[in-house]
Design a protein around this motif. Structure first.
Motif, PDB file in Angstrom:
ATOM      1  N   ASP A 140     -80.940 -84.064  -3.196  1.00 21.29           N
ATOM      2  CA  ASP A 140     -80.062 -84.985  -2.468  1.00 21.29           C
ATOM      3  C   ASP A 140     -78.925 -85.470  -3.365  1.00 21.29           C
ATOM      4  O   ASP A 140     -77.770 -85.526  -2.951  1.00 21.29           O
ATOM      5  N   VAL A 162     -76.495 -82.489  -3.959  1.00 24.70           N
ATOM      6  CA  VAL A 162     -75.670 -82.232  -2.769  1.00 24.70           C
ATOM      7  C   VAL A 162     -74.609 -83.318  -2.633  1.00 24.70           C
ATOM      8  O   VAL A 162     -73.453 -83.028  -2.327  1.00 24.70           O
ATOM      9  N   THR A 173     -71.733 -77.780   1.479  1.00 26.06           N
ATOM     10  CA  THR A 173     -73.101 -77.287   1.345  1.00 26.06           C
ATOM     11  C   THR A 173     -73.711 -77.099   2.723  1.00 26.06           C
ATOM     12  O   THR A 173     -73.349 -77.791   3.669  1.00 26.06           O
ATOM     13  N   GLU A 174     -74.629 -76.142   2.810  1.00 24.85           N
ATOM     14  CA  GLU A 174     -75.383 -75.967   4.042  1.00 24.85           C
ATOM     15  C   GLU A 174     -76.393 -77.099   4.164  1.00 24.85           C
ATOM     16  O   GLU A 174     -76.714 -77.756   3.165  1.00 24.85           O
ATOM     17  N   PRO A 175     -76.948 -77.317   5.359  1.00 26.76           N
ATOM     18  CA  PRO A 175     -78.028 -78.302   5.468  1.00 26.76           C
ATOM     19  C   PRO A 175     -79.208 -77.916   4.571  1.00 26.76           C
ATOM     20  O   PRO A 175     -79.491 -76.732   4.372  1.00 26.76           O
ATOM     21  N   ILE A 176     -79.875 -78.921   4.039  1.00 24.72           N
ATOM     22  CA  ILE A 176     -81.042 -78.685   3.191  1.00 24.72           C
ATOM     23  C   ILE A 176     -82.172 -78.130   4.063  1.00 24.72           C
ATOM     24  O   ILE A 176     -82.427 -78.633   5.147  1.00 24.72           O
ATOM     25  N   ARG A 177     -82.813 -77.074   3.543  1.00 23.40           N
ATOM     26  CA  ARG A 177     -83.935 -76.451   4.255  1.00 23.40           C
ATOM     27  C   ARG A 177     -85.185 -76.498   3.371  1.00 23.40           C
ATOM     28  O   ARG A 177     -85.112 -76.861   2.210  1.00 23.40           O
ATOM     29  N   ARG A 231     -87.495 -77.654  -1.322  1.00 21.23           N
ATOM     30  CA  ARG A 231     -86.221 -77.854  -0.638  1.00 21.23           C
ATOM     31  C   ARG A 231     -85.116 -77.069  -1.338  1.00 21.23           C
ATOM     32  O   ARG A 231     -85.085 -76.993  -2.561  1.00 21.23           O
ATOM     33  N   THR A 254     -80.720 -75.465  -0.710  1.00 24.65           N
ATOM     34  CA  THR A 254     -79.504 -75.361   0.078  1.00 24.65           C
ATOM     35  C   THR A 254     -78.571 -74.356  -0.599  1.00 24.65           C
ATOM     36  O   THR A 254     -78.747 -74.032  -1.768  1.00 24.65           O
ATOM     37  N   GLU A 293     -77.142 -71.246  -4.913  1.00 26.22           N
ATOM     38  CA  GLU A 293     -78.233 -72.011  -4.304  1.00 26.22           C
ATOM     39  C   GLU A 293     -78.665 -73.127  -5.232  1.00 26.22           C
ATOM     40  O   GLU A 293     -78.683 -72.969  -6.453  1.00 26.22           O
ATOM     41  N   TYR A 314     -82.091 -75.321  -5.817  1.00 28.37           N
ATOM     42  CA  TYR A 314     -83.510 -75.244  -5.504  1.00 28.37           C
ATOM     43  C   TYR A 314     -84.194 -76.410  -6.194  1.00 28.37           C
ATOM     44  O   TYR A 314     -84.141 -76.537  -7.422  1.00 28.37           O
TER      45      TYR A 314
END
Length: 129
Positions: free
Chosen positions: A87, A90, A100-104, A112, A114, A125, A127
């Motif tokens: 978090d 990002v 950034t893409e949404p966190i997955r 987690r 992104t 990425e 991680y």
């Protein structure tokens, strides 16, 4: 058997050296180990330290050819960096105008992650440890 020990470095060719140098040093915060201008090649080579263990070699060449960077194209899929707090990372990237893409959540490791891109569209990425 080769007895390979670890990855020593990752080499990246950029299209705009000044822009990529700023991105990797100021936005991502990698420490410069050595910056060399190679006159015979009209090229820069920037050695960057990643986490005290790895290196990224950032190269510039006049008019490098474009490389497809689709996530499922053959070749290097992406370069991943481990972070303690995704978090926070990002938020920093977004403050630096990096999308950034949404966190997955990684379904197999339950971690987690992104994705975002460098100035040339190289997929990167984050991680979470």
């Amino acid at each position: 058997m080769l007895n390979l020990k670890k990855i020593h470095h990752v080499a990246i060719i950029c299209s705009d050296y000044k822009r990529s140098r700023h991105f990797y040093t100021e936005v991502l915060g990698f420490r410069i180990l050595l910056e060399t201008y190679r006159e015979a090649r009209d090229s820069y080579k920037l050695d960057l330290e990643v986490g005290g263990q790895y290196q990224i070699e950032l190269f510039s060449f006049p008019n490098p050819p474009a490389r497809p960077s689709h996530p499922e194209a053959a070749g290097l899929r992406h370069l991943a960096f481990e972070v303690d707090d995704i978090d926070e990372a990002v938020f920093h990237l977004n403050e630096c105008n990096v999308v950034t893409e949404p966190i997955r959540i990684d379904e197999t490791a339950d971690k987690r992650f992104t994705f975002f891109a460098d100035p040339d569209g190289l997929p990167l990425e984050l991680y979470e440890k």
